[in-house]
Design a protein around this motif. Structure first.
Motif, short mmCIF file in Angstrom:
data_model
loop_
_atom_site.label_atom_id
_atom_site.label_comp_id
_atom_site.label_asym_id
_atom_site.label_seq_id
_atom_site.Cartn_x
_atom_site.Cartn_y
_atom_site.Cartn_z
N TYR A 64 9.22 -2.09 -13.57
CA TYR A 64 10.55 -2.71 -13.42
C TYR A 64 10.52 -3.90 -12.47
N ASP A 65 9.35 -4.21 -11.92
CA ASP A 65 9.21 -5.25 -10.90
C ASP A 65 10.09 -4.95 -9.69
N TYR A 66 10.18 -3.67 -9.34
CA TYR A 66 10.85 -3.23 -8.13
C TYR A 66 9.78 -2.90 -7.07
N LYS A 67 10.19 -2.95 -5.80
CA LYS A 67 9.27 -2.65 -4.71
C LYS A 67 9.73 -1.41 -3.97
N LEU A 68 8.78 -0.57 -3.55
CA LEU A 68 9.06 0.63 -2.78
C LEU A 68 8.38 0.53 -1.42
N THR A 69 8.70 1.49 -0.54
CA THR A 69 8.10 1.53 0.79
C THR A 69 7.31 2.83 0.95
N MET A 70 6.06 2.70 1.41
CA MET A 70 5.20 3.86 1.67
C MET A 70 5.05 4.03 3.18
N TYR A 71 5.13 5.27 3.65
CA TYR A 71 4.92 5.57 5.06
C TYR A 71 3.77 6.58 5.18
N PRO A 72 2.52 6.09 5.10
CA PRO A 72 1.38 7.01 5.21
C PRO A 72 1.17 7.47 6.65
N CYS A 73 0.73 8.70 6.79
CA CYS A 73 0.39 9.25 8.09
C CYS A 73 -1.13 9.32 8.21
N MET A 74 -1.66 8.83 9.34
CA MET A 74 -3.11 8.73 9.50
C MET A 74 -3.78 10.10 9.56
N LEU A 75 -2.99 11.16 9.82
CA LEU A 75 -3.55 12.50 9.91
C LEU A 75 -4.11 12.98 8.59
N TYR A 76 -3.51 12.50 7.49
CA TYR A 76 -3.84 13.04 6.18
C TYR A 76 -5.03 12.32 5.56
N LEU A 78 -6.17 10.05 3.35
CA LEU A 78 -5.59 8.93 2.60
C LEU A 78 -6.65 8.25 1.74
N THR A 79 -6.26 7.84 0.55
CA THR A 79 -7.12 7.02 -0.31
C THR A 79 -6.68 5.58 -0.15
N TRP A 80 -7.36 4.86 0.69
CA TRP A 80 -6.90 3.52 1.06
C TRP A 80 -6.94 2.54 -0.10
N SER A 81 -7.84 2.77 -1.04
CA SER A 81 -7.88 1.85 -2.19
C SER A 81 -6.56 1.90 -2.97
N ASN A 82 -5.96 3.10 -3.06
CA ASN A 82 -4.67 3.22 -3.73
C ASN A 82 -3.58 2.49 -2.95
N ILE A 83 -3.61 2.66 -1.63
CA ILE A 83 -2.61 2.01 -0.78
C ILE A 83 -2.77 0.49 -0.85
N GLN A 84 -4.00 0.03 -0.81
CA GLN A 84 -4.26 -1.41 -0.86
C GLN A 84 -3.80 -2.01 -2.18
N ALA A 85 -4.05 -1.30 -3.29
CA ALA A 85 -3.62 -1.80 -4.60
C ALA A 85 -2.11 -1.91 -4.67
N ALA A 86 -1.41 -0.92 -4.12
CA ALA A 86 0.05 -0.97 -4.12
C ALA A 86 0.55 -2.11 -3.24
N ALA A 87 -0.07 -2.28 -2.08
CA ALA A 87 0.34 -3.36 -1.17
C ALA A 87 0.12 -4.72 -1.81
N ALA A 88 -0.95 -4.85 -2.57
CA ALA A 88 -1.23 -6.14 -3.22
C ALA A 88 -0.14 -6.50 -4.21
N TYR A 89 0.56 -5.50 -4.76
CA TYR A 89 1.63 -5.76 -5.70
C TYR A 89 2.95 -6.06 -5.00
N GLY A 90 3.00 -5.89 -3.66
CA GLY A 90 4.20 -6.22 -2.90
C GLY A 90 4.93 -5.04 -2.32
N HIS A 91 4.38 -3.83 -2.49
CA HIS A 91 5.02 -2.67 -1.91
C HIS A 91 4.74 -2.62 -0.40
N GLU A 92 5.72 -2.13 0.37
CA GLU A 92 5.60 -2.11 1.82
C GLU A 92 4.77 -0.90 2.28
N VAL A 93 3.95 -1.15 3.30
CA VAL A 93 3.23 -0.07 3.96
C VAL A 93 3.68 -0.04 5.42
#
Length: 699
Positions: A64-76, A78-93
């Motif tokens: 839909y070309d909408y943007k969401l916000t992710m709030y990852p916790c460093m304790l868990y 995390l698969t950073w490649s997934n987070i990086q791919a989402a951030a590259a599309y404009g989603h907030e981290v």
């Protein structure tokens, strides 16, 4: 950092971000939300390790070309490649701290560690990222002064009531937890909160931990999530769906911006759009509108010299010009322009892209400009150094196998330029090497066989990703280009080699290509080649790959001319295969001219309009003409012959033959005084309604 320095830093940041309240000069208005929408909606996803966030939610919002916000916790984990791919599309981290500890339970050093370390880790994994908002673990804020030292806003919970347009405290933004734990897990419940925000003009923030089978708190059904997003999409003019960070930026800028006119000439208005905030953080576009000035039909808006998107909207029977600008990002200029050009087309070739568009009809039109980019929708650079006066342009500064995007503008006599036209795209071709080409004629006029071999550089990926291979053969006089489409499937393309044959009635076409050796071959038997001549333009296209070659006489038929009877069916055409002028220096009256070649007059059957028996035949070389009187030709079957007949106008004896069935002709003029010709001149033959001509190189 000690506590006293930290407290001073927090006070400084808070002061720099304070809302001073700007002045909006009439008749300008600033939208409460982007696009003057009624409400803002933000979806936030906590923890960051849930797989369905990346496999389901991110693709859903991308669609839909909408943007969401992710709030990852460093304790868990995390698969950073997934987070990086989402951030590259404009989603907030944003930050959800390091260990998910209750911030209020920590001492000052412990809270500083949770805030600063999570921010640093996120920004290290995502260069250029601004981790500036915080989601409090367990929704407990902790020390707000410490929070403000690192972040510009924080999200707590939990309320199903939307936040007001200007929240009283940006570090205590309320959210609605979705899923079975909070009991808000159906589409009607979610959309009811959206509608409440639209009614109040507020901002709704949703909090999601898990989707479907994710092993997390309060999972929500993906079906419900997708239905809620689809509802917002169906009301795009009402809801602004954006990240938590960008909504906070918009609120701060909106409540601080000043808008005023610095000049107004009647056709050009200059605006100042400023705020008192830190421009390295607060740099999100604000939506501004004003009534369209009287007499303005086409409006261009620029900021700092760059064209920005604008639109005309009707509000309470009044037309407004609406646009998005970033405060403090440069001067804003609105201009009354002529209409932008329409009908732009772009055609790519091997060495250039040909552009064409409709003429503008305004009396004050001065000319046009052409812009090009390698990225759709942005990054345009002007190609012409002076204003163009015609509505076409050839871009020859292109690379092979490249895609380009073009727009054009018009400019009036006051040097006011329009907005960009609609964008068009063109892809240049690769050069194909043709090593050998043969053209043969059958007994049927216009029907023949063509074959060629050569090289191209299409890869196995080019073919495997395409549906077919299209081979096109064309030339300047060809009545119908030869176009054959060869399908690509598991039978035709194996182990990097392509081989396919198509049989249709009496014709037969085959194409072979080896992606390893890069060798190709094509044969078309009993195909319509009516009017084929040199140079031949051969093009091969498969998927996004296009290659092209121009094949001249040196490669066709081993330098021999294409059979004459393939010309048949092309009205009034002429080809000279050989022309000789012999001059006698001591006796000019003994000069001679001989010509051999092919012709076509109307069609393969001569008729009254192409009857050499009943009409004078004029032979013209440069400025000289010899006229063979009517009745000097004799018709035998389909051949007109003339033997040693005296010409009119100039001295000379004419002889020749014109075969209307094969299209071959031979003509000689003897005992004539021929002007000195050592150049390219026009040669033509005309009789009745037939007038055929071509340029020849006389030696």
């Amino acid at each position: 950092m000690n506590s006293r320095k930290l407290l001073l830093l927090a006070i400084f940041i808070a002061a720099a971000g304070a809302a001073y309240g700007g002045t909006i000069e009439s008749p300008y208005e600033v939208g409460a939300w982007s696009g003057f929408r009624a409400a803002a909606v933000t979806y936030t996803f906590d923890d960051g390790y849930m797989p369905n966030l990346y496999s389901k939610a991110v693709p859903l919002f991308n669609s839909y070309d909408y943007k969401l916000t992710m709030y990852p916790c460093m304790l868990y984990n995390l698969t950073w490649s997934n987070i990086q791919a989402a951030a590259a599309y404009g989603h907030e981290v944003g930050s959800h701290t390091v260990t998910h500890s209750d911030l209020s339970s920590l001492d000052e050093a412990g809270q500083i560690y949770e805030l600063s370390e999570s921010q640093a880790i996120i920004n290290s994994y995502i260069p250029g990222n601004q981790c500036l908002t915080l989601a409090y673990p367990y929704c407990i804020e902790g020390n707000e002064t410490l929070n403000a030292a690192y972040y510009i806003a924080g999200r707590t919970c939990a309320s199903s009531t939307p936040n007001p347009a200007t929240p009283p405290n940006l570090y205590m933004i309320q959210c609605t937890i979705l899923g079975n734990a909070n009991g808000i897990d159906t589409t009607p419940e979610i959309t009811a909160i959206d509608d409440e925000a639209a009614s109040s003009g507020g901002w709704v923030v949703f909090l999601i931990h898990a989707i479907d089978s994710d092993n997390g708190y309060s999972p929500i059904s993906y079906t419900v999530l997708s239905q809620s997003v689809a509802y917002l999409d169906s009301h795009r003019d009402t809801f602004w769906v954006e990240t938590f960070l960008n909504v906070v930026k918009y609120i701060k800028e909106r409540d601080d911006v000043s808008v005023s006119e610095t000049s107004n000439t009647g056709s050009v208005i200059t605006l100042s759009v400023t705020d008192t905030l830190n421009d390295t953080i607060y740099n999100h576009p604000l939506t501004i509108r004003r009534p369209v000035p009287d007499g303005w039909e086409h409006i261009k808006v620029t900021q700092d010299g760059d064209i920005i998107d604008s639109s005309i909207v009707e509000v309470d029977s009044t037309d407004y010009i609406m646009f998005d600008v970033v405060p403090d990002d440069g001067e804003v200029i609105m201009s009354n322009t002529i209409a932008p050009p329409e009908g732009l087309t772009a055609t790519g070739g091997s060495s250039m892209v040909v552009l064409d568009w409709n003429d503008n009809n305004e009396s004050d039109l001065a000319g046009y400009n052409v812009y090009r980019s390698t990225t759709s929708g942005s990054g345009y650079s002007k190609l012409n150094t002076t204003l163009l006066t015609q509505s076409d342009y050839n871009d020859s500064n292109v690379a092979l196998s490249s895609t380009y995007y073009y727009v054009v503008t018009a400019e009036d006599t006051n040097s006011i330029e329009t907005v960009y036209s609609s964008e068009v795209t063109a892809r240049t071709t690769d050069v194909m090497l043709v090593r050998k080409c043969t053209v043969n004629a059958s007994k049927t006029a216009g029907i023949g066989t063509i074959s060629f071999t050569g090289d191209m550089n299409a890869t196995a990926d080019d073919l495997s990703g395409a549906d077919d291979i299209q081979v096109t053969v064309d030339s300047g006089n060809m009545v119908s280009p030869l176009i054959e489409i060869f399908p690509i499937d598991g039978n035709s393309f194996k182990n990097g080699k392509y081989n396919y044959t198509i049989t249709e009635d009496t014709s037969k076409q085959s194409f072979k290509y080896d992606t390893t050796s890069r060798k190709l071959s094509f044969t078309g038997k009993n195909v319509d080649l009516t009017g084929i001549d040199c140079p031949l333009i051969i093009e091969i296209e498969t998927g996004d790959y296009i290659c092209q070659a121009e094949v001249n006489e040196a490669k066709v038929n081993g330098k021999k001319p294409i059979p004459i009877n393939l010309l048949m069916g092309v009205a009034d055409s002429l080809r000279v295969d050989k022309i000789t002028v012999k001059q006698n220096a001591t006796s000019p009256a003994s000069d001679s001219l001989t010509v051999k070649g092919g012709f076509s007059a109307l069609d393969s059957d001569y008729n009254a309009d192409a009857n050499m028996v009943e009409a004078d035949v004029n032979v013209i070389l440069g400025t000289q003409m010899w006229t063979i009187p009517d009745s000097n030709f004799i018709l035998k079957k389909t051949k007109f012959t003339c033997s040693k007949k005296t010409t009119e106008n100039e001295s000379g004896i004419a002889a020749g033959s014109f075969d209307f069935s094969t299209g071959a002709f031979m003509l000689s003029i003897k005992n004539a005084d021929i002007d000195d010709v050592h150049n390219i001149v026009n040669f033509s033959i005309n009789f009745s309604d037939v007038n055929v001509a071509t340029d020849v190189n006389v030696h």
